[in-house]
Scaffold this active site. Structure first.
Site, PDB file in Angstrom:
ATOM      1  N   ASP A  59       0.794  -1.338   0.112  1.00  0.00           N
ATOM      2  CA  ASP A  59      -0.081   0.136   0.544  1.00  0.00           C
ATOM      3  C   ASP A  59       0.807   1.513  -0.099  1.00  0.00           C
ATOM      4  OD1 ASP A  59      -2.179   1.847   0.315  1.00  0.00           O
ATOM      5  OD2 ASP A  59      -3.119   0.555   1.817  1.00  0.00           O
ATOM      6  N   ASP A  60       0.934   2.106  -0.892  1.00  0.00           N
ATOM      7  CA  ASP A  60       2.020   3.596  -1.217  1.00  0.00           C
ATOM      8  C   ASP A  60       3.213   3.353  -1.625  1.00  0.00           C
ATOM      9  OD1 ASP A  60      -1.016   4.319  -0.898  1.00  0.00           O
ATOM     10  OD2 ASP A  60      -0.383   5.487   0.867  1.00  0.00           O
ATOM     11  N   CYS A  64      -6.388   4.280  -2.278  1.00  0.00           N
ATOM     12  CA  CYS A  64      -6.608   2.456  -2.390  1.00  0.00           C
ATOM     13  C   CYS A  64      -7.946   2.162  -2.492  1.00  0.00           C
ATOM     14  CB  CYS A  64      -6.349   2.733  -1.162  1.00  0.00           C
ATOM     15  SG  CYS A  64      -5.094   3.333  -0.199  1.00  0.00           S
ATOM     16  N   ARG A 108      -7.895  -0.853  -5.802  1.00  0.00           N
ATOM     17  CA  ARG A 108      -8.267  -1.808  -5.580  1.00  0.00           C
ATOM     18  C   ARG A 108     -10.221  -2.737  -6.723  1.00  0.00           C
ATOM     19  NH1 ARG A 108      -5.621  -0.102  -2.470  1.00  0.00           N
ATOM     20  NH2 ARG A 108      -4.273  -2.001  -0.323  1.00  0.00           N
ATOM     21  N   LYS A 129      -5.316  -5.370   3.695  1.00  0.00           N
ATOM     22  CA  LYS A 129      -6.279  -4.446   3.565  1.00  0.00           C
ATOM     23  C   LYS A 129      -7.281  -4.777   2.541  1.00  0.00           C
ATOM     24  CE  LYS A 129      -5.715  -0.367   2.266  1.00  0.00           C
ATOM     25  NZ  LYS A 129      -6.097   1.239   1.964  1.00  0.00           N
ATOM     26  N   HIS A 162     -10.571  -2.747   1.872  1.00  0.00           N
ATOM     27  CA  HIS A 162     -10.897  -1.432   1.181  1.00  0.00           C
ATOM     28  C   HIS A 162     -12.151  -1.110   0.138  1.00  0.00           C
ATOM     29  CE1 HIS A 162      -9.024   2.739   2.040  1.00  0.00           C
ATOM     30  NE2 HIS A 162     -10.536   2.638   1.776  1.00  0.00           N
ATOM     31  N   SER A 200      -7.927   1.506   5.463  1.00  0.00           N
ATOM     32  CA  SER A 200      -6.924   2.322   5.849  1.00  0.00           C
ATOM     33  C   SER A 200      -6.476   2.800   7.443  1.00  0.00           C
ATOM     34  CB  SER A 200      -6.476   3.125   5.674  1.00  0.00           C
ATOM     35  OG  SER A 200      -7.052   3.106   3.956  1.00  0.00           O
ATOM     36  N   HIS A 212       1.565   1.967   3.795  1.00  0.00           N
ATOM     37  CA  HIS A 212       0.410   3.304   4.512  1.00  0.00           C
ATOM     38  C   HIS A 212       0.914   3.666   5.604  1.00  0.00           C
ATOM     39  CE1 HIS A 212      -3.152   5.331   4.820  1.00  0.00           C
ATOM     40  NE2 HIS A 212      -3.580   5.096   3.424  1.00  0.00           N
ATOM     41  N   ASP A 234       0.060  -0.640  -5.085  1.00  0.00           N
ATOM     42  CA  ASP A 234      -1.722  -0.089  -5.441  1.00  0.00           C
ATOM     43  C   ASP A 234      -2.048   1.227  -5.695  1.00  0.00           C
ATOM     44  OD1 ASP A 234      -1.191   1.328  -2.884  1.00  0.00           O
ATOM     45  OD2 ASP A 234      -3.702   1.275  -2.044  1.00  0.00           O
ATOM     46  N   ASN A 235      -1.131   2.114  -5.360  1.00  0.00           N
ATOM     47  CA  ASN A 235      -0.582   3.458  -5.971  1.00  0.00           C
ATOM     48  C   ASN A 235       0.559   3.743  -5.770  1.00  0.00           C
ATOM     49  OD1 ASN A 235      -2.994   4.000  -3.717  1.00  0.00           O
ATOM     50  ND2 ASN A 235      -0.831   5.360  -3.622  1.00  0.00           N
ATOM     51  N   LYS A 257       0.866   9.848  -4.782  1.00  0.00           N
ATOM     52  CA  LYS A 257      -0.452   9.180  -4.419  1.00  0.00           C
ATOM     53  C   LYS A 257      -1.813  10.434  -4.413  1.00  0.00           C
ATOM     54  CE  LYS A 257      -3.601   7.380  -1.068  1.00  0.00           C
ATOM     55  NZ  LYS A 257      -3.301   6.228   0.078  1.00  0.00           N
TER      56      LYS A 257
END
Length: 490
Positions: A36-37, A76, A80, A129, A131, A154, A219, A271-272, A292
């Site tokens: 994540d991130d 996020c 997804r 996660k 989300h 998150s 994240h 994810d980004n 992001k």
């Protein structure tokens, strides 16, 4: 039982017939790892500074690095929703990011990646996660997963939120559909997810499995376990990445030990892009602009490695533009799975994965932020339409607080929209005019060459017209005709 066995055997034959070389004698397992991130340059093989990722480097050496791999939105939930459904997130009405108050989620009628695998007889599990909906109507176990261990949203929607901590409820950790802990020790997330994943692999080594690991780190707020704290020259962020690298290594060694390596497709991507406002607690986008929440390359172009021995070339780099929405149709072709009956936007990129020199089937890729169509890429060209974007304000963030923390804190709670998001997370809003960038010579999107190439601008504008009509564009007041509803509960 006999009918299921025969069906599975037939699907194995169908899957094998798709490949002229190295035909599999069983349906391949699939492991999808999504931190994540994480930034594009947070791996040693892509220029990481102050941290070491030997296991990701090994994975890249045994597979292919895809250096023009994109997510569909730089945030996020939207990201997804896209790779799970094979759709631009606007099509399934899940832009942005859900939080603890959200009553919407992925619609039950959408046919998701885990459902495709489950219908083939795969064992399916997710850890990390989710989300895509905080209520059970939209839960992983209602969308194709046999097993689930993780969180609904998150980890900053907790007592660690930099602005709204007092408004946050206890952070729930779920096993299946039951809350097993409140406010768990976040420093143990990566280790616990890894242990659960290894157990799942061991228990399902004799049948095909789909294992989804949407890692909670890096994240913000970021945490590393005691074994990794203080190890990296990059500080706590580097420690977190090195622990994620360790996790990948544990999974790869498990596959080796169980002799499953050749039968398993491993896909790793973020994810980004990284969240620049958080400074020392954020990742590195490398040569790319911003991160992001923006549709610049730093927000949507992410690290990606794929490995499948004998099928995906080893120690290769592929720069063909592909997107996470392509995973569902590609994996469906590989395993002989059913495609969704509803329209999707992803394309089968099996040839790009498995054949050196294959070209992306996409004439163009489109980039939304929320409901705004902000950019389009075709070949080496990327066109940004005039739009607002968030960029860090003031000094880089420190200690888990965003940049310009003191100045933004008072106003952040009352502002809404893009300015509210920027204020809460240490940013300011700027505007970009119509801008054309040649990504082959200017990956940082610094030189607007729209005036020198009016023909290219006109072509990319024309490519955007159908998607704007289909999925809408609030920048131009267009309501899309191809949008499907998200799921909602009262």
């Amino acid at each position: 039982m006999l009918r299921s066995f025969c069906a599975l055997s037939m699907l194995c034959l169908l899957a094998a017939s798709s490949f002229a070389e190295g035909k599999p004698d069983r349906l391949p397992n699939v492991i999808l790892i999504v931190p994540d991130d994480m930034g594009f340059a947070d791996m040693s093989s892509q220029g990481a500074k102050g941290l070491s990722t030997p296991n990701l480097d090994r994975l890249a050496g045994q597979g292919t690095r895809f250096t023009s791999f994109y997510v569909a939105q730089p945030v996020c939930t939207a990201s997804r929703a896209a790779f799970m459904s094979g759709c631009y997130p606007n099509r399934v009405s899940l832009q942005g990011a859900l939080n603890h108050t959200s009553k919407n989620g992925i619609h039950p009628d959408e046919y998701l990646l885990p459902e495709m695998f489950k219908d083939l007889g795969y064992a399916t599990a997710g850890m990390g996660k989710w989300h895509l909906g905080t209520v059970l109507d939209f839960w992983p176990t209602r969308n194709g997963f046999d097993e689930w261990f993780g969180t609904p949203y998150s980890n900053d929607n907790t007592k660690y939120h930099p602005v709204l901590a007092d408004e946050m409820p206890p952070f729930p950790l779920y096993e299946g559909e039951k809350v097993i802990e409140l406010d768990p020790d976040q420093s143990l997330f990566t280790r616990r997810i890894t242990e659960k994943a290894i157990s799942f692999i061991e228990r399902n080594q004799d049948r095909p499995f789909f294992l989804y690991l949407p890692q909670i780190m890096p994240h913000v707020p970021i945490f590393a376990s005691e074994s990794f704290r203080g190890r990296s020259e990059r500080g706590l962020y580097g420690d977190v990445i090195e622990e994620l690298d360790w996790s990948v290594g544990q999974l790869m060694r498990t596959l080796d030990r169980l002799k499953l390596t050749d039968d398993t497709i491993v896909i790793f991507f973020s994810d980004n892009g990284p969240w620049p406002s958080y400074g020392e607690h954020a990742g590195d986008a490398g040569p790319f602009r911003e991160g992001k929440l923006t549709t610049f390359e730093g927000g949507v172009r992410v690290p990606c490695i794929m490995r499948w021995p004998g099928h995906i070339p080893a120690d290769k780099v592929c720069d063909q533009p592909i997107m996470a929405i392509d995973l569902l149709p590609t994996l469906a072709r590989i395993v002989g799975g059913q495609m969704p009956t509803k329209k999707i936007d992803g394309l089968d990129v099996t040839d790009v994965l498995t054949k050196t020199g294959a070209k992306s089937p996409h004439e163009a890729l489109f980039f939304y932020a929320g409901t705004e169509l902000q950019a389009v890429r075709s070949g080496k060209w990327k066109l940004h339409f005039p739009h607002p974007y968030i960029t860090p304000a003031g000094e880089p963030g420190k200690g888990g607080k965003p940049s310009n923390w003191g100045n933004n804190q008072a106003q952040s709670i009352t502002q809404s929209g893009i300015r509210g998001i920027a204020s809460r997370h240490g940013g300011r809003v700027e505007e970009i005019d119509l801008s054309l960038f040649d990504l082959s010579s200017d990956p940082g999107e610094t030189k607007n060459v729209a005036g020198q190439h009016p023909d290219v601008v006109a072509r990319l504008k024309k490519l955007a017209e159908p998607i704007r009509a289909d999925l809408g564009d609030s920048l131009n007041g267009v309501e899309g005709t191809g949008i499907r509803a998200a799921g909602w509960v009262k």
